[in-house]
Structures are given as structure tokens and as C-alpha cells.
Design a protein around this motif. Structure first.
Motif, PDB file in Angstrom:
ATOM      1  N   UNK A   1       0.843  -1.175   0.085  1.00 16.22           N
ATOM      2  CA  UNK A   1       0.055  -0.080  -0.030  1.00 16.22           C
ATOM      3  C   UNK A   1       0.949   1.146  -0.029  1.00 16.22           C
ATOM      4  N   UNK A   2       0.532   2.119  -0.843  1.00 14.56           N
ATOM      5  CA  UNK A   2       1.305   3.362  -0.813  1.00 14.56           C
ATOM      6  C   UNK A   2       0.860   4.501   0.099  1.00 14.56           C
ATOM      7  N   UNK A   3       1.895   4.773   0.838  1.00 13.95           N
ATOM      8  CA  UNK A   3       1.816   5.683   2.061  1.00 13.95           C
ATOM      9  C   UNK A   3       1.390   7.215   1.385  1.00 13.95           C
ATOM     10  N   UNK A  77       7.332   0.596 -15.715  1.00 16.83           N
ATOM     11  CA  UNK A  77       7.804  -0.675 -16.264  1.00 16.83           C
ATOM     12  C   UNK A  77       6.909  -1.816 -15.992  1.00 16.83           C
ATOM     13  N   UNK A  78       7.760  -3.187 -16.072  1.00 16.98           N
ATOM     14  CA  UNK A  78       6.844  -4.391 -15.495  1.00 16.98           C
ATOM     15  C   UNK A  78       7.730  -5.067 -14.464  1.00 16.98           C
ATOM     16  N   UNK A  79       8.426  -4.290 -13.714  1.00 16.36           N
ATOM     17  CA  UNK A  79       9.073  -5.001 -12.567  1.00 16.36           C
ATOM     18  C   UNK A  79       7.855  -5.418 -11.666  1.00 16.36           C
ATOM     19  N   UNK A  80       8.131  -6.092 -10.585  1.00 18.23           N
ATOM     20  CA  UNK A  80       6.840  -6.403  -9.460  1.00 18.23           C
ATOM     21  C   UNK A  80       6.454  -4.921  -8.866  1.00 18.23           C
ATOM     22  N   UNK A  81       7.596  -4.287  -8.577  1.00 21.48           N
ATOM     23  CA  UNK A  81       6.988  -2.941  -7.898  1.00 21.48           C
ATOM     24  C   UNK A  81       6.085  -2.022  -8.767  1.00 21.48           C
ATOM     25  N   UNK A  82       6.426  -1.862 -10.012  1.00 17.81           N
ATOM     26  CA  UNK A  82       5.934  -0.995 -11.291  1.00 17.81           C
ATOM     27  C   UNK A  82       4.387  -1.785 -11.351  1.00 17.81           C
ATOM     28  N   UNK A  83       4.332  -3.183 -11.603  1.00 17.85           N
ATOM     29  CA  UNK A  83       3.056  -3.796 -11.730  1.00 17.85           C
ATOM     30  C   UNK A  83       2.262  -3.132 -10.704  1.00 17.85           C
ATOM     31  N   UNK A  84       2.494  -3.585  -9.405  1.00 17.57           N
ATOM     32  CA  UNK A  84       1.771  -3.076  -8.240  1.00 17.57           C
ATOM     33  C   UNK A  84       1.220  -1.566  -8.502  1.00 17.57           C
ATOM     34  N   UNK A 115      -2.683  -7.533  -5.445  1.00 16.94           N
ATOM     35  CA  UNK A 115      -3.199  -6.101  -6.030  1.00 16.94           C
ATOM     36  C   UNK A 115      -4.402  -6.102  -6.343  1.00 16.94           C
ATOM     37  N   UNK A 116      -4.722  -7.067  -7.050  1.00 12.56           N
ATOM     38  CA  UNK A 116      -6.283  -7.019  -7.396  1.00 12.56           C
ATOM     39  C   UNK A 116      -7.143  -7.078  -6.164  1.00 12.56           C
ATOM     40  N   UNK A 121     -10.828  -3.703  -2.126  1.00  9.82           N
ATOM     41  CA  UNK A 121     -10.807  -3.296  -0.532  1.00  9.82           C
ATOM     42  C   UNK A 121     -11.255  -1.878  -0.497  1.00  9.82           C
ATOM     43  N   UNK A 122     -10.977  -1.168  -1.428  1.00 12.42           N
ATOM     44  CA  UNK A 122     -11.256   0.501  -1.596  1.00 12.42           C
ATOM     45  C   UNK A 122     -12.771   0.435  -2.266  1.00 12.42           C
ATOM     46  N   UNK A 123     -13.553  -0.486  -2.582  1.00 19.86           N
ATOM     47  CA  UNK A 123     -14.707  -0.388  -3.099  1.00 19.86           C
ATOM     48  C   UNK A 123     -15.903  -0.861  -2.032  1.00 19.86           C
ATOM     49  N   UNK A 124     -16.953  -0.490  -2.365  1.00 25.99           N
ATOM     50  CA  UNK A 124     -18.235  -0.861  -1.667  1.00 25.99           C
ATOM     51  C   UNK A 124     -18.417  -2.130  -1.937  1.00 25.99           C
ATOM     52  N   UNK A 125     -19.424  -2.766  -0.936  1.00 27.96           N
ATOM     53  CA  UNK A 125     -20.194  -4.185  -1.315  1.00 27.96           C
ATOM     54  C   UNK A 125     -20.496  -4.003  -2.778  1.00 27.96           C
ATOM     55  N   UNK A 126     -19.985  -5.220  -3.476  1.00 26.45           N
ATOM     56  CA  UNK A 126     -20.917  -5.426  -4.941  1.00 26.45           C
ATOM     57  C   UNK A 126     -20.160  -4.389  -5.898  1.00 26.45           C
ATOM     58  N   UNK A 127     -19.366  -3.793  -5.655  1.00 27.84           N
ATOM     59  CA  UNK A 127     -18.762  -2.814  -6.591  1.00 27.84           C
ATOM     60  C   UNK A 127     -17.541  -3.189  -7.264  1.00 27.84           C
TER      61      UNK A 127
END
Length: 203
Positions: A1-3, A77-84, A115-116, A121-127
Motif C-alpha cells: 500500500x502506498x503511504x 515498467x513491468x517490475x513487480x513494484x511497477x506492476x503493483x 494487487x487485485x 478493498x477500496x470499493x463498496x460491497x458489490x462494486x
């Protein structure tokens, strides 16, 4: 999670609520998150669903992985950190679309389950509706529309999902599509049928 780096910032609530925006649209809103291997058909299915919903008068927008990387995420790019970070940014953008009363269809490999789940988690129920476009590696390599698998097998591309970088299948996707055996139209109809059956297409 980004601070949170910016200080002295305050969240401002909107006078017009999400419920009121949905009422104006005449339907609910959500993120349709298409995930799967490169070549599985994510973008094609998402665009076909977009067309079907547009014909029904449903307000939609497609966010495609390559397109987003040419603008908003051109510095990643496509590193693990960049993908996240790629998925974090697009999750926040997709949330804004949903808050505005629009169905947003995102077509990204998004290979890491965590990541998905963070977007969920930031969405409401069913969103957050995870749509797993399930095509085998063999099928995707056979299709190879961009010639990427061939390059990855030849060592010309490093960290390619499914070859030398992992793809973590969804644990509990709302919709799983059999992209090995069914046509694009069949898969798209399945997505629209799910939305209709679960009351998303009306206010």
C-alpha cells in the motif's frame, strides 16, 4: 500500500452523492475487472461487453492496459513494484468512474492476487466484479496476437507473465469465463447476463 506523502490535505465530500448519480444514470455502477494471461481475450471481451451495454443505454468506459501505459502510467515498467503501482493507480481511477455512476471495464493482466484484492478493498460491497478470462497458457501461446510469447521464449522479453513471471489466478472471482472453448460473443453475453441477474442494470 502506498503511504500518503502529501500533508495538510483534507477529504471533501461531494454534495451530489453516488446514489443520486446512479439514479440519474438509471442503473447501478461498478468496476468490471477483467484479468487473465496475455492473449486470453480480456480487451476483446471487455470491448464487446462495452458495446452490448452501450446498446442497452448503460453508461460505460473501458480502461485498457496498453492504453493506460501510454498515458497515466507511461513512467512504469513491468517490475513487480511497477506492476503493483500500475494496478493501484488504475484502481483509484476506476473507483472515480464508479463513484460517478459509470460502469468501468478494466482489461489488465494484473497478475498478482494481492494487487487485485487491494482494489476490491477500496470499493463498496458489490462494486468490484472480478472477471477471470480463463485461457490456458497453451491457448494464449497459440494465439500470441502481439508475438510476445515468442519473444519471451526466445529470451528477448524478461519477466513475462506466464513464462518467467507468475500469474496468480483469482481465488473467488465473481465471473469465470472459459476462454479456451467459447467465442467472444458468448463470453460477453455471460458477463451481461450476470449483471442483469444481479440487478446492476437498473437503478
Amino acid at each position: 500500500m502506498t503511504d500518503q506523502k502529501a500533508t495538510n490535505v483534507t477529504w471533501h465530500d461531494h454534495t451530489v452523492t453516488k446514489v443520486e448519480r446512479r439514479k440519474l444514470m438509471g442503473h447501478k455502477s461498478a468496476i468490471l475487472w477483467f484479468t487473465g494471461l496475455s492473449g486470453a481475450g480480456k480487451s476483446t471481451v471487455a470491448n464487446t461487453v462495452d458495446h452490448l451495454m452501450h446498446e442497452k443505454g448503460i453508461h460505460t468506459y473501458v480502461l485498457d492496459g496498453d492504453n493506460v501505459r501510454m498515458g497515466l502510467n507511461k513512467n512504469l515498467g513491468f517490475s513487480a513494484d511497477d506492476r503493483t503501482e500500475n494496478i493501484r493507480r488504475i484502481g483509484e481511477v476506476a473507483k472515480l468512474f464508479s463513484d460517478a455512476g459509470i460502469f468501468v471495464l478494466t482489461a489488465f493482466i494484473s497478475p498478482y492476487r494481492a494487487d487485485r484484492d487491494r482494489v476490491r478493498e477500496i470499493m463498496g460491497e458489490g462494486e468490484f466484479i472480478e472477471v477471470y478470462v480463463n485461457a490456458s497458457l497453451a491457448t494464449c501461446e497459440e494465439r500470441d496476437p502481439k508475438g510476445l510469447y515468442k519473444k519471451a521464449r526466445a529470451g528477448e522479453i524478461k519477466g513475462f507473465t506466464g513464462i518467467d513471471d507468475p500469474y496468480e489466478e483469482p481465488a473467488k472471482a465473481e465471473i469465470t469465463l472459459d476462454a479456451d472453448t467459447k467465442s467472444i460473443d458468448e463470453l460477453a453475453q455471460e458477463v451481461v447476463a450476470y449483471l442483469d441477474a444481479n440487478g446492476y442494470l437498473s437503478a
